[in-house]
Write an enzyme that holds these catalytic residues in place. Structure first.
Site, PDB file in Angstrom:
ATOM      1  N   SER A   7       0.838  -1.203   0.000  1.00  0.00           N
ATOM      2  CA  SER A   7       0.000   0.000   0.000  1.00  0.00           C
ATOM      3  C   SER A   7       0.869   1.247   0.000  1.00  0.00           C
ATOM      4  O   SER A   7       1.586   1.537   0.965  1.00  0.00           O
ATOM      5  CB  SER A   7      -0.907   0.019   1.234  1.00  0.00           C
ATOM      6  OG  SER A   7      -1.477   1.295   1.341  1.00  0.00           O
ATOM      7  N   HIS A  32      -1.003  -1.110  -4.384  1.00  0.00           N
ATOM      8  CA  HIS A  32      -2.323  -0.821  -3.802  1.00  0.00           C
ATOM      9  C   HIS A  32      -2.372   0.677  -3.486  1.00  0.00           C
ATOM     10  O   HIS A  32      -1.499   1.206  -2.796  1.00  0.00           O
ATOM     11  CB  HIS A  32      -2.486  -1.665  -2.535  1.00  0.00           C
ATOM     12  CG  HIS A  32      -3.826  -1.576  -1.898  1.00  0.00           C
ATOM     13  ND1 HIS A  32      -4.922  -2.286  -2.345  1.00  0.00           N
ATOM     14  CD2 HIS A  32      -4.260  -0.863  -0.829  1.00  0.00           C
ATOM     15  CE1 HIS A  32      -5.967  -2.021  -1.576  1.00  0.00           C
ATOM     16  NE2 HIS A  32      -5.590  -1.153  -0.654  1.00  0.00           N
ATOM     17  N   ASP A  34      -4.508   3.673  -1.906  1.00  0.00           N
ATOM     18  CA  ASP A  34      -5.611   3.960  -0.977  1.00  0.00           C
ATOM     19  C   ASP A  34      -6.090   5.401  -1.071  1.00  0.00           C
ATOM     20  O   ASP A  34      -5.400   6.319  -0.627  1.00  0.00           O
ATOM     21  CB  ASP A  34      -5.128   3.717   0.459  1.00  0.00           C
ATOM     22  CG  ASP A  34      -5.066   2.257   0.808  1.00  0.00           C
ATOM     23  OD1 ASP A  34      -6.049   1.539   0.543  1.00  0.00           O
ATOM     24  OD2 ASP A  34      -4.030   1.821   1.352  1.00  0.00           O
ATOM     25  N   MET A  36      -8.646   8.236   0.155  1.00  0.00           N
ATOM     26  CA  MET A  36      -9.524   8.562   1.290  1.00  0.00           C
ATOM     27  C   MET A  36     -10.004  10.000   1.157  1.00  0.00           C
ATOM     28  O   MET A  36      -9.207  10.897   0.869  1.00  0.00           O
ATOM     29  CB  MET A  36      -8.755   8.428   2.601  1.00  0.00           C
ATOM     30  CG  MET A  36      -8.141   7.061   2.797  1.00  0.00           C
ATOM     31  SD  MET A  36      -7.235   7.001   4.345  1.00  0.00           S
ATOM     32  CE  MET A  36      -6.533   5.369   4.252  1.00  0.00           C
ATOM     33  N   HIS A  66      -8.047   1.457  -4.344  1.00  0.00           N
ATOM     34  CA  HIS A  66      -9.032   1.192  -3.286  1.00  0.00           C
ATOM     35  C   HIS A  66      -9.692   2.525  -2.921  1.00  0.00           C
ATOM     36  O   HIS A  66      -9.079   3.355  -2.253  1.00  0.00           O
ATOM     37  CB  HIS A  66      -8.296   0.567  -2.089  1.00  0.00           C
ATOM     38  CG  HIS A  66      -9.144   0.327  -0.887  1.00  0.00           C
ATOM     39  ND1 HIS A  66      -8.606   0.022   0.341  1.00  0.00           N
ATOM     40  CD2 HIS A  66     -10.497   0.314  -0.719  1.00  0.00           C
ATOM     41  CE1 HIS A  66      -9.588  -0.158   1.216  1.00  0.00           C
ATOM     42  NE2 HIS A  66     -10.739   0.028   0.602  1.00  0.00           N
ATOM     43  N   MET A  68     -11.865   4.637  -0.831  1.00  0.00           N
ATOM     44  CA  MET A  68     -12.580   4.792   0.447  1.00  0.00           C
ATOM     45  C   MET A  68     -13.232   6.163   0.412  1.00  0.00           C
ATOM     46  O   MET A  68     -12.804   7.099   1.096  1.00  0.00           O
ATOM     47  CB  MET A  68     -11.581   4.657   1.610  1.00  0.00           C
ATOM     48  CG  MET A  68     -11.138   3.226   1.831  1.00  0.00           C
ATOM     49  SD  MET A  68      -9.688   3.097   2.885  1.00  0.00           S
ATOM     50  CE  MET A  68      -8.410   3.299   1.668  1.00  0.00           C
ATOM     51  N   MET A 137     -11.631  -6.136   4.352  1.00  0.00           N
ATOM     52  CA  MET A 137     -10.863  -5.276   5.262  1.00  0.00           C
ATOM     53  C   MET A 137     -10.637  -6.000   6.584  1.00  0.00           C
ATOM     54  O   MET A 137     -11.592  -6.479   7.206  1.00  0.00           O
ATOM     55  CB  MET A 137     -11.614  -3.957   5.537  1.00  0.00           C
ATOM     56  CG  MET A 137     -11.737  -3.011   4.349  1.00  0.00           C
ATOM     57  SD  MET A 137     -10.182  -2.576   3.559  1.00  0.00           S
ATOM     58  CE  MET A 137      -9.276  -1.833   4.910  1.00  0.00           C
ATOM     59  N   GLY A 145      -1.199   0.909   9.842  1.00  0.00           N
ATOM     60  CA  GLY A 145      -0.578   0.602  11.126  1.00  0.00           C
ATOM     61  C   GLY A 145      -1.506   0.077  12.210  1.00  0.00           C
ATOM     62  O   GLY A 145      -1.137   0.089  13.386  1.00  0.00           O
ATOM     63  N   ASP A 175      -6.743  -6.641   3.562  1.00  0.00           N
ATOM     64  CA  ASP A 175      -6.111  -5.328   3.715  1.00  0.00           C
ATOM     65  C   ASP A 175      -6.182  -4.864   5.165  1.00  0.00           C
ATOM     66  O   ASP A 175      -7.272  -4.651   5.694  1.00  0.00           O
ATOM     67  CB  ASP A 175      -6.865  -4.348   2.794  1.00  0.00           C
ATOM     68  CG  ASP A 175      -6.255  -2.961   2.749  1.00  0.00           C
ATOM     69  OD1 ASP A 175      -5.228  -2.727   3.402  1.00  0.00           O
ATOM     70  OD2 ASP A 175      -6.839  -2.116   2.041  1.00  0.00           O
ATOM     71  N   GLY A 177      -3.133  -4.540   8.684  1.00  0.00           N
ATOM     72  CA  GLY A 177      -2.445  -5.277   9.740  1.00  0.00           C
ATOM     73  C   GLY A 177      -1.679  -6.495   9.272  1.00  0.00           C
ATOM     74  O   GLY A 177      -1.434  -7.417  10.052  1.00  0.00           O
TER      75      GLY A 177
HETATM   76  C1  DX5 Z   1      -6.477   1.184   5.502  1.00  0.00           C
HETATM   77  C2  DX5 Z   1      -5.926   0.999   4.100  1.00  0.00           C
HETATM   78  C3  DX5 Z   1      -4.812   0.035   4.047  1.00  0.00           C
HETATM   79  C4  DX5 Z   1      -3.619   0.418   4.829  1.00  0.00           C
HETATM   80  C5  DX5 Z   1      -2.909  -0.826   5.260  1.00  0.00           C
HETATM   81  O1  DX5 Z   1      -7.522   2.048   5.460  1.00  0.00           O
HETATM   82  O2  DX5 Z   1      -6.933   0.555   3.236  1.00  0.00           O
HETATM   83  O3  DX5 Z   1      -4.462  -0.302   2.714  1.00  0.00           O
HETATM   84  O4  DX5 Z   1      -2.756   1.252   4.140  1.00  0.00           O
HETATM   85  O5  DX5 Z   1      -1.880  -0.458   6.100  1.00  0.00           O
HETATM   86  P1  DX5 Z   1      -1.194  -1.451   7.131  1.00  0.00           P
HETATM   87  O6  DX5 Z   1      -0.649  -2.570   6.324  1.00  0.00           O
HETATM   88  O7  DX5 Z   1      -0.159  -0.616   7.776  1.00  0.00           O
HETATM   89  O8  DX5 Z   1      -2.270  -1.920   8.074  1.00  0.00           O
HETATM   90 ZN    ZN Z   2      -6.498  -0.340   1.096  1.00  0.00          ZN
END
Ligand code: DX5
Ligand code: ZN
Length: 216
Positions: A7, A32, A34, A36, A66, A68, A137, A145, A175, A177
């Site tokens: 990501s 990936h 992300d 937002m 992705h 969001m 998710m 993180g 996706d 952790g």
């Molecule tokens: C969370 C994102 C993830 C995130 C994953 O909202 O969709 O893609 O970046 O990050 P880690 O791997 O650090 O949990």
């Molecule tokens: Zn993501």
């Protein structure tokens, strides 16, 4: 062995291109991305112009976008135009799911639907025959993180069973952790693509980290 989709959210934006190149050299198969909007999730990341720049720098990379965001359908064309290879949108968003899928297909992109931790896997069952990918998710979307929610693996198993039952081909992505330990658990449960942010990019050696995560 699952494919790795690092990501970009956790990359160092001061040298984004180099980080992405290191990840791909380490064995990552997709990037990936992300997005937002500060509305669907309580955080703002990046959007169309940044994707356009990295896509221009790396036209052969596969961009797994992705979204969001509250109204994904309104942005399908712009992200496709900027270089998205696959567009993932949330079943919980405000956009009509079928119309959004139609819009993604009309752009020639691959299709992905995403479910938040509280959403049952069955919500995407009516669309499975039109999907290239389902994204489960394993944290609340919005931030990198966070801690992996192991109970989300039940949804992975349910999706894999339904795929088998109906003879479908969509991939299952997870996706949030993901590290060496949780990534191995996810792969054992049937995940095809591991998204990893902090463990892929927020490390001293991106290439080495991606090599390790690509072998789970
Ligand atoms: C969370 C994102 C993830 C995130 C994953 O909202 O969709 O893609 O970046 O990050 P880690 O791997 O650090 O949990
Ligand atoms: Zn993501």
């Amino acid at each position: 062995m699952a494919m790795l989709a690092p990501s970009v959210l956790s990359a160092n934006f001061a040298h984004l291109e180099q980080d992405c190149r290191d990840a791909l050299e380490g064995g990552a198969k997709l990037l990936h991305y992300d997005v937002m909007d500060g509305h669907f999730v309580p955080n703002i990341s990046f959007g169309i112009p940044v994707l356009k720049s990295i896509h221009k720098a790396m036209p052969d990379a596969f961009f797994d976008v992705h979204l969001m965001i509250t109204d994904p359908i309104d942005y399908v064309h712009a992200f496709a135009d900027a270089g998205a290879s696959l567009i993932n949108f949330h079943v919980e968003s405000n956009s009509d799911a079928q119309k959004t899928l139609d819009a993604i297909k009309a752009e020639g992109c691959k299709t992905g639907m995403t479910i938040k931790p509280a959403t049952p896997a069955e919500e995407v069952f009516p669309y499975l025959d039109q999907l290239d990918l389902v994204l489960v998710m394993s944290v609340e979307p919005g931030f990198g993180g966070q801690k992996f929610m192991a109970d989300m693996l039940d949804k992975v198993r349910a999706l894999a069973a339904e795929r088998e039952r109906r003879g479908l081909n969509f991939l299952i992505e997870i996706d949030g952790g993901i590290n060496e330990h949780t990534g191995a658990q996810a792969t054992a449960a049937g995940v095809d693509i591991l998204v990893a942010g902090s463990t892929a990019f927020a490390v001293p050696d991106v290439k080495a980290a991606c090599q390790t995560l690509s072998n789970l």
